[in-house]
Design a protein around this motif. Structure first.
Motif, short mmCIF file in Angstrom:
data_model
loop_
_atom_site.label_atom_id
_atom_site.label_comp_id
_atom_site.label_asym_id
_atom_site.label_seq_id
_atom_site.Cartn_x
_atom_site.Cartn_y
_atom_site.Cartn_z
N TYR A 164 -6.24 1.66 -1.57
CA TYR A 164 -5.15 1.61 -0.57
C TYR A 164 -5.00 0.31 0.09
O TYR A 164 -3.83 -0.15 0.37
CB TYR A 164 -5.65 2.89 0.56
N LEU A 165 -6.08 -0.48 0.45
CA LEU A 165 -6.17 -1.73 1.20
C LEU A 165 -5.65 -2.65 0.19
O LEU A 165 -4.59 -3.60 0.53
CB LEU A 165 -7.53 -1.99 1.62
N ILE A 169 -1.92 -4.48 0.85
CA ILE A 169 -1.97 -5.94 1.29
C ILE A 169 -0.97 -6.59 0.14
O ILE A 169 -0.03 -7.45 0.37
CB ILE A 169 -3.28 -6.74 1.02
N ILE A 170 -1.01 -6.27 -1.17
CA ILE A 170 -0.10 -6.70 -2.27
C ILE A 170 1.28 -6.47 -1.83
O ILE A 170 2.26 -7.25 -1.93
CB ILE A 170 -0.49 -6.37 -3.45
N LEU A 171 1.60 -5.31 -1.39
CA LEU A 171 3.06 -4.86 -1.32
C LEU A 171 3.34 -5.74 0.27
O LEU A 171 4.59 -6.04 0.18
CB LEU A 171 3.14 -3.43 -0.86
N LEU A 186 12.59 -6.10 6.83
CA LEU A 186 12.26 -5.21 5.40
C LEU A 186 11.73 -3.68 6.19
O LEU A 186 10.90 -4.11 7.28
CB LEU A 186 11.23 -5.93 4.57
N GLU A 187 11.84 -2.95 5.29
CA GLU A 187 10.98 -1.66 5.78
C GLU A 187 9.72 -1.53 5.41
O GLU A 187 9.41 -2.00 4.22
CB GLU A 187 12.01 -0.20 5.31
N PRO A 188 8.61 -1.27 6.03
CA PRO A 188 7.32 -0.90 5.65
C PRO A 188 6.95 -0.15 4.43
O PRO A 188 7.86 0.64 4.14
CB PRO A 188 6.52 -0.44 6.98
N GLN A 189 6.00 -0.36 3.73
CA GLN A 189 5.74 0.33 2.58
C GLN A 189 4.82 1.36 2.68
O GLN A 189 4.49 2.48 2.08
CB GLN A 189 5.18 -0.55 1.39
N TRP A 207 2.94 7.49 2.24
CA TRP A 207 2.39 6.78 1.07
C TRP A 207 3.45 6.13 0.37
O TRP A 207 4.18 6.65 -0.34
CB TRP A 207 1.46 7.89 0.32
N ASN A 208 3.19 4.84 -0.06
CA ASN A 208 4.10 4.10 -0.78
C ASN A 208 5.65 4.53 -0.80
O ASN A 208 6.09 5.19 -1.70
CB ASN A 208 3.58 4.09 -2.45
N LEU A 209 6.04 4.14 0.71
CA LEU A 209 7.53 4.75 0.80
C LEU A 209 8.43 4.08 -0.31
O LEU A 209 9.65 4.56 -0.24
CB LEU A 209 7.83 4.10 2.15
#
Length: 365
Positions: A164-165, A169-171, A186-189, A207-209
């Protein structure tokens, strides 16, 4: 790692050139089947490009960005839908960024509207990511200790947080790069998925929007419309949910193949089909109860996160461990650490030599 970095650069240069071609196609070719036929070679190329990479982080990120997100966005773009068609006057640089990065640019109307509390929670500060980066670094640092001395189930829990972390962080880095290039909000992921109160809340809102946002117009809505004509609106939601999770399962199987180059065992498919079925049952139960009964938030959060983790231990993690994803990932961390250490040592040595020379020169004066 040097050869992997060279391959990584070549892959992304090829991707950028291909997306610029798609940008030109969008200007010259009408939407529909003609544009789809013109874009199809790029779609197939993006399925092939991740095979040139073998590392967990570079290969995994590239396969997710190109084979999944970029391809789905391009398929929508062929019919003038999705984020690539939101602004017909978009510049080539912004088109490429939106196509290959897991971002969704907010429209001017969204930016002008007052944000609701959930949106405000979704926007994270630099301190937020710094703290999570520190936690990830501590997990990496303590890896050799807890893998040898802690129970297996506890190690898998730490692996869950690690994944998850690492993803967040990558996104976040990808979104920051896009923000620096395009200068837009930008919209959050992610929106704190460990606080989810239901599977619907976890998969649909936390989760991963970006994946949720790209699966909705490509799979969920078309299946919902088709099912509505067959079984009616009341029950159309169920095949739409199952279809969405089935496609997500296939794409995860593909990414796992890129990472491990092993024949699929379909455990990942079982994981997502199981969650799709449970989510469909949850939606049906909510409709039946119509708000008459609701679990306390702390209880529903515990049950939701517990269900995700237990099913993950059972079906999601075994394929990862089978091709030693954990071992390979930490080897890559060690390689990066050694590289940084060598570069830092060389820089320090050069600084000392220059300082010594300067001292000798001034002493002569």
């Amino acid at each position: 790692m040097e050869g992997e970095m060279i391959s990584f650069v070549k892959v992304w240069l090829t991707a950028y050139a291909s997306l610029f071609y798609c940008y030109v196609v969008g200007k010259l070719v009408p939407k529909g089947i003609p544009r789809l036929l013109a874009i199809c070679p790029v779609v197939f190329l993006f399925l092939f490009l991740p095979l040139n990479l073998s590392s967990m982080h570079l290969g995994g990120t590239t396969s997710f960005f190109l084979a999944w997100l970029a391809n789905f966005k391009l398929l929508l773009f062929a019919f003038s839908k999705g984020p690539l068609s939101a602004d017909p006057s978009v510049s080539p640089a912004r088109f490429v960024a939106v196509a290959c990065l897991p971002i969704k640019i907010q429209s001017q109307q969204q930016q002008q509207q007052p944000q609701n509390p959930r949106k405000k929670r979704g926007q994270k500060s630099l301190l937020h990511y710094s703290i999570k980066g520190l936690i990830l670094a501590l997990l990496v640092r303590a890896h050799d200790y807890y893998t040898h001395f802690w129970p297996e189930n506890l190690v898998l829990i730490l692996y869950s947080f690690h994944i998850y972390l690492c993803l967040e962080i990558i996104l976040a880095v990808a979104a920051a790069l896009a923000r620096a290039v395009s200068g837009v909000e930008l919209e959050p992921q992610f929106d704190e998925p460990y606080l989810s109160t239901s599977l619907q809340d976890f998969w649909g809102r936390r989760w991963n929007l970006m994946v949720t946002g790209i699966l909705r117009p490509t799979v969920y809505e078309p299946v919902l419309d088709a099912a509505t004509r067959v079984v009616g609106r009341k029950w159309a939601l169920l095949p739409a949910v199952m279809g969405t999770f089935a496609v997500s399962a296939v794409m995860h199987e593909l990414i796992f193949f890129y990472l491990g180059r092993l024949k699929p065992t379909w455990e990942i498919t079982c994981f997502f089909v199981l969650h799709g079925a449970c989510l469909a049952a949850e939606i049906g139960l909510k409709k039946a109860l119509t708000g008459k009964f609701r679990l306390p938030r702390i209880v529903s959060s515990f049950l939701t996160v517990g269900f995700v983790m237990v099913t993950g231990f059972w079906l999601f993690f075994p394929p990862l461990l089978r091709f030693q994803a954990d071992v390979r990932a930490f080897e890559e961390y060690a390689a990066v650490g050694a590289f940084v250490k060598n570069v830092g040592g060389a820089f320090t040595f050069k600084t000392v030599i220059n300082a010594t020379r300067l001292t000798m020169y001034t002493s002569r004066l």
